[in-house]
Design an enzyme around this catalytic site. Sequence first.
Site, PDB file in Angstrom:
ATOM      1  N   CYS A 109       0.842  -1.205   0.000  1.00 25.65           N
ATOM      2  CA  CYS A 109       0.000   0.000   0.000  1.00 25.65           C
ATOM      3  C   CYS A 109       0.871   1.247   0.000  1.00 25.65           C
ATOM      4  CB  CYS A 109      -0.904   0.031   1.231  1.00 25.65           C
ATOM      5  SG  CYS A 109      -2.458  -0.846   1.032  1.00 25.65           S
ATOM      6  N   CYS A 115      14.020 -17.177  17.303  1.00 25.31           N
ATOM      7  CA  CYS A 115      13.978 -18.622  17.550  1.00 25.31           C
ATOM      8  C   CYS A 115      15.108 -19.324  16.812  1.00 25.31           C
ATOM      9  CB  CYS A 115      12.652 -19.210  17.059  1.00 25.31           C
ATOM     10  SG  CYS A 115      11.322 -19.146  18.267  1.00 25.31           S
TER      11      CYS A 115
END
Lengths: 287, 140, 109
Positions: free
Chosen positions: A140, A248
């Site tokens: 956008c 992680c």
Amino acid sequence: MTNRIFKSGLGLLGVLAMSGAAAAQDAEARLVLNEETPMVTVADAPEHMADTGIRTIYSGWAFRTGTTQELQADDFINPAFLAVDEAIVAWDEVDGTAGESCANCHGDVEESMAGVRAVYPRWNEEAGELRTLAAQINNCRTEQMGAEPYKYDGSEMTAMEALISVQSRGMPVNVAIDGPVADIWEQGREMYYTRFGQLELSCANCHEQNYGNYIRADHLSQGQINGFPTYRLKQNALIQTQNRFRGCIRDTRAETYAVGSPEFDALELYVASRGNGLSVEGPAVRP
Amino acid sequence: MKLNRRDMIVLTAGASVAALLPVASSAQEAVDAIIAEFTGGAEMGAEGLTLTTPEIAENGNTVPVEVDAPGAASILVLASGNPTPKVATFTFGPMAGAQFASTRIRLAGTQDVVAIAKMQDGSFVRASREVKVTIGGCGG
Amino acid sequence: MVDTATPRVRVPRDATAGEIIEIKTLISHDMESGQRRNGDGDLIPRSIINRFTCDFNGQNVIDVAMEPAISTNPFFEFMAIVPESGTFVFTWYDDDGDVYTDSKDITVT
């Protein structure tokens, strides 16, 4: 006064007393936002998880102590809403060469963005590509507004993601996994079970086989992402889904993928689909 | 001063006691000095001040703390194990509806949180609670 | 991080005369403690909000002396007594000299 803030304390004892994956959660604890919006933090696992051994999916909220849980129950005390306030301003601000704001196209954020967060990542037919919510926001900005893209996991992006997510809170996560995204979803599933790094850990090793067990002094969750972007107390900031993925994988002592990479997009689609049926919680609060 | 289990082991082993004790005592001295400054060395009672903290904090960055002392003029809050123990002093004005306050504080590790209320009659009350700060699993 | 602190304040819109009400405040601020080091190993200088006050119609409700151990985005909850309609004024004092204020009206019926 005391009772209200620490009422989930008994729930904590329940969690600590148990070990083993299946019995880790406090079945009595219920998340109700602002004393009016009940949230689904425990649900039947979606069909595609039939061969994982997981029958019930749990929001990360269910693994936290009462003190942390309470921080999410009231939008006023949830620190993430400082960022939501900033995004409300940004929503109306004209930025870029086209002279447009988010509001110029989308109008009222509460109406236009209701339900959006629940179905992302999703296929964009026109572009022929999978888009995460962050990718859609930047599309956008660059294509419609002629503005600079936000940093993929920067504070402006997480604030805007949080504002959009708020409009879907309480709605069930409902990410499509078939049709044009089927191959990407399959790629994400493969990544979920691939061991990474010097520690040779896959997502599944921690979040499927050991959720509810301790990792140091902490409880492993199922690694659900329905609460993202999440205000992480450790960082005192809103943290983006793929930023957490990177953390992680870094902890497995591996070179990680970049945020916004096709690999992480595929993983996000797959992990999101493991939460199909839980409420959208973002912006959640986690330690 | 109080010796914890680890200190005792060190003492028994005859290891570097001299190196260890001054650290512990100077931290305690800092806390004592702050309390003395607040109380002027007055005796402190044990009734009339409720200090509420979680037993376990999942992250030391944001630990909720509540103090409630009906009839207090002000309440001092200390984190006895922080590098700078002073946390806050709440002073209640004429429009206070209760001598109550709640905030969120940083704790450098497992330690005692201490609150001291100065009552309107000039007496002092002390309360203390241990908060265990856990170490997160993932880069925590 | 934002360069200006944004306060959030919650006060009931109305109350009965003499009622004791609950007030919550939150403000965005790093509360840089002065204990942390940057990537080069140098101490990051302390930069905190060091005082918060709430007054009702010119009279004090609470006055808080704040130290670096107060968490990022300082939060306070406290009680006030409202004998009449009026205005709560909230003030935060930054180490750098900035002062942030907010106010809320309450109608006593």
